[in-house]
Design an enzyme around this catalytic site. Structure first.
Site, mmCIF file in Angstrom:
data_model
loop_
_atom_site.group_PDB
_atom_site.id
_atom_site.type_symbol
_atom_site.label_atom_id
_atom_site.label_comp_id
_atom_site.label_asym_id
_atom_site.label_seq_id
_atom_site.Cartn_x
_atom_site.Cartn_y
_atom_site.Cartn_z
ATOM 1 N N ILE A 294 0.913 -1.400 0.081
ATOM 2 C CA ILE A 294 0.094 -0.198 0.051
ATOM 3 C C ILE A 294 0.917 1.396 0.019
ATOM 4 C CG2 ILE A 294 -1.841 1.339 1.280
ATOM 5 C CD1 ILE A 294 -2.886 -1.257 2.359
ATOM 6 N N GLU A 335 2.010 -3.462 5.456
ATOM 7 C CA GLU A 335 1.179 -3.097 4.617
ATOM 8 C C GLU A 335 1.489 -3.986 3.346
ATOM 9 O OE1 GLU A 335 4.408 0.277 4.705
ATOM 10 O OE2 GLU A 335 3.593 -1.203 5.881
#
Length: 410
Positions: A294, A335
Site C-alpha cells: 500500500i 502493509e
C-alpha cells in the site's frame, strides 16, 4: 434474536435462568409456569428454536409437557430435580435433546451449551453407514433430536459415493460388518487414499472382539462405540468429536490466518505455495507471484491514527479477496501482501491489478481528507521455487516504488 420457550414454576430456577438469558443476548426467553400457558404459546405464530421444560409442573406432573413440545416439533431440553434413570432413558428415546438434572450452576451452563449446539447442528451433515436398516433408523432417531442433517448408506462403497456428493459432511458413523467394503476398509480408504483429515469418524460394531476398537482408531477413526449403546452415549460422543474438530479448526485459524484482515498469513503462504507451484508445473501452466504494498501507508497511520490504518488494511484485503478467490493470497506483514496465481502471465496479471487499482481508489475507509488508497506491485514468473519468485517480485516492487508508486513492474 432466537426465541426460547422456558416452562418452569420454581421462582429460584426462573431467577437463575432469567439472569443467564440476560447475559446471552442472542436468545430471547419467553417464560411460562404451566403446561396450559405453554400450549397457548406453542399454538401462537411465534417460532421457538427450542424449549427448556421442567418435567414436573402443577398441571403436568408426569412430564406431559414434553409430549406437547415434541408434538409442535420444537427441540426440548428437559430439566428435572429427580435422578430417575429409567425415565431419563425413556425420554431420550422419545426424542428430547437431553435430560439435565438441576444440580448446580454447571447444569444450567450445560443447557446454554446445548442451545448453542442446536443452532450449529442445523448446518452439520452426518453420514450413517450401516447395512442394518433398523440400526440406521435407531441412530437417526437418536441424532434427529439434535437437529443434524442426516445421510444414510448401506455399505462402504455407497458411503464413498455420498461423501463425494456431499463433500461438506462433517462426521461419518461407520459399522464394521458391511458388505462390499467394511468399516475399517472405509476408514483406511478415507484417511490414507483420499487424505480426508477433516472428516470425523466414529466406528461401530456389535462383535465382541476387543481389538476392533483399536483397529478402527489405529487406522484413523476418532472414536468407537460397541452395540448396543444408549442414545445419550452416541449423542455425547458425536458432540465431542464435532467440538474437537471445531477446536482444531480454531487453532488452525489462529496459526494460519492474519487476525486483522482475515487473509492467510506468511506461515500459510510459505507452507502452501510449493504444492501449488508443483501442481502448476505438472499441468504445464505458468505460475506468477505478485508482491503488493500500500502506497504511503505510514502517512495514513501518522496523520489519521493506527485505527484508520487498520480500516485501510481491512478494506484493501477485502478488495483483494473478492477479486482473487481462486489464488493463494496472504498478508505477509505490515502493509505488504503476496499473491500466487497458478496460470497467468505477468502482463495479464499486471493489467488486472491496474484495473483493481482504480477500484481501490474508490474505497471509503476514513474521515474527510484521507488519501485515496493506492498500491504498488512487483510481479515475477522467474524462479525455481517460491523463495526465488518472491525475491524477484520484491525487486520489481522496489523498482515500482522508486519509479513513483501506483504501478506494477515486472
Amino acid at each position: 434474536m432466537a426465541a426460547v420457550l422456558v416452562i418452569e414454576d420454581s421462582p429460584i430456577i426462573l431467577k437463575i435462568l432469567g439472569h443467564m438469558f440476560r447475559r446471552t443476548p442472542e436468545y430471547e426467553a419467553v417464560f411460562c409456569a404451566s403446561a396450559a400457558e405453554a400450549e397457548i404459546l406453542l399454538d401462537s405464530a411465534e417460532h421457538f428454536v427450542a424449549a427448556v421444560a421442567d418435567l414436573h409442573l402443577p398441571d403436568a406432573p408426569n412430564g406431559e409437557v414434553v409430549d406437547l413440545i415434541l408434538k409442535h416439533r420444537v427441540p426440548c431440553i428437559v430439566l428435572s430435580g429427580l435422578q430417575d434413570e429409567s425415565r431419563r432413558e425413556e425420554l431420550l428415546l422419545k426424542g428430547v435433546v437431553d435430560y439435565v438434572y438441576k444440580e448446580n450452576q454447571q447444569s444450567y451452563d450445560y443447557v446454554f451449551h446445548l442451545l448453542g449446539r442446536l443452532e450449529k447442528n442445523t448446518h452439520i451433515k452426518i453420514l450413517i453407514a450401516d447395512d442394518s436398516a433398523p440400526t440406521r433408523k435407531f441412530i437417526g432417531q437418536c441424532l434427529k433430536a439434535q437437529r443434524y442433517q442426516l445421510l444414510e448408506a448401506e455399505n462402504g462403497k455407497q458411503a464413498l459415493q455420498l461423501l463425494e456428493q456431499h463433500p461438506d459432511t462433517r462426521l461419518l458413523i461407520a459399522d464394521y460388518n458391511m458388505p462390499e467394503m467394511d468399516g475399517i476398509a472405509l476408514v483406511k480408504h478415507l484417511r490414507h487414499e483420499q487424505k480426508r483429515k477433516k472428516l470425523s469418524i466414529i466406528g461401530l460394531s456389535a462383535e465382541s472382539e476387543g481389538f476392533l476398537s483399536a483397529r478402527f482408531i489405529k487406522h484413523g477413526a476418532d472414536d468407537f462405540l460397541r452395540k448396543p449403546f444408549y442414545p445419550e452415549e452416541l449423542h455425547i460422543r458425536v458432540m465431542h468429536c464435532l467440538e474437537r474438530q471445531e477446536l482444531i479448526g480454531q487453532l488452525y485459524q489462529l496459526a494460519h490466518c492474519d487476525s486483522l484482515t482475515g487473509l492467510f498469513n506468511r506461515r500459510h503462504f510459505f507452507a502452501n505455495a510449493p504444492e501449488l507451484l508443483l501442481k502448476a508445473r505438472e499441468q504445464n501452466t505458468l505460475p506468477c507471484v505478485a508482491m503488493l504494498d500500500i502506497d504511503h501507508f505510514k502517512r495514513i497511520n501518522d496523520d489519521f491514527g493506527h485505527d484508520i490504518g487498520d480500516v485501510a488494511l481491512k478494506a484493501f484485503a477485502r478488495l483483494l479477496k473478492d477479486n482473487f478467490t481462486g489464488s493463494l493470497l496472504a498478508r505477509l506483514g505490515g502493509e505488504e501482501f503476496a499473491l500466487l496465481v497458478s496460470d497467468q502471465n505477468p502482463a495479464s496479471l499486471a493489467a488486472e491489478l491496474d484495473d483493481l487499482r482504480e477500484r481501490c481508489a474508490q474505497l471509503v475507509y476514513g474521515p474527510t481528507g484521507v488519501p485515496e488508497l493506492s498500491f504498488s506491485a512487483g510481479l515475477s514468473a522467474q524462479g525455481e521455487d517460491i523463495d526465488a519468485l518472491l525475491k524477484d517480485a520484491d525487486e520489481w516492487l522496489y523498482h515500482a516504488k522508486e519509479s513513483g508508486r501506483g504501478r506494477c513492474c515486472y
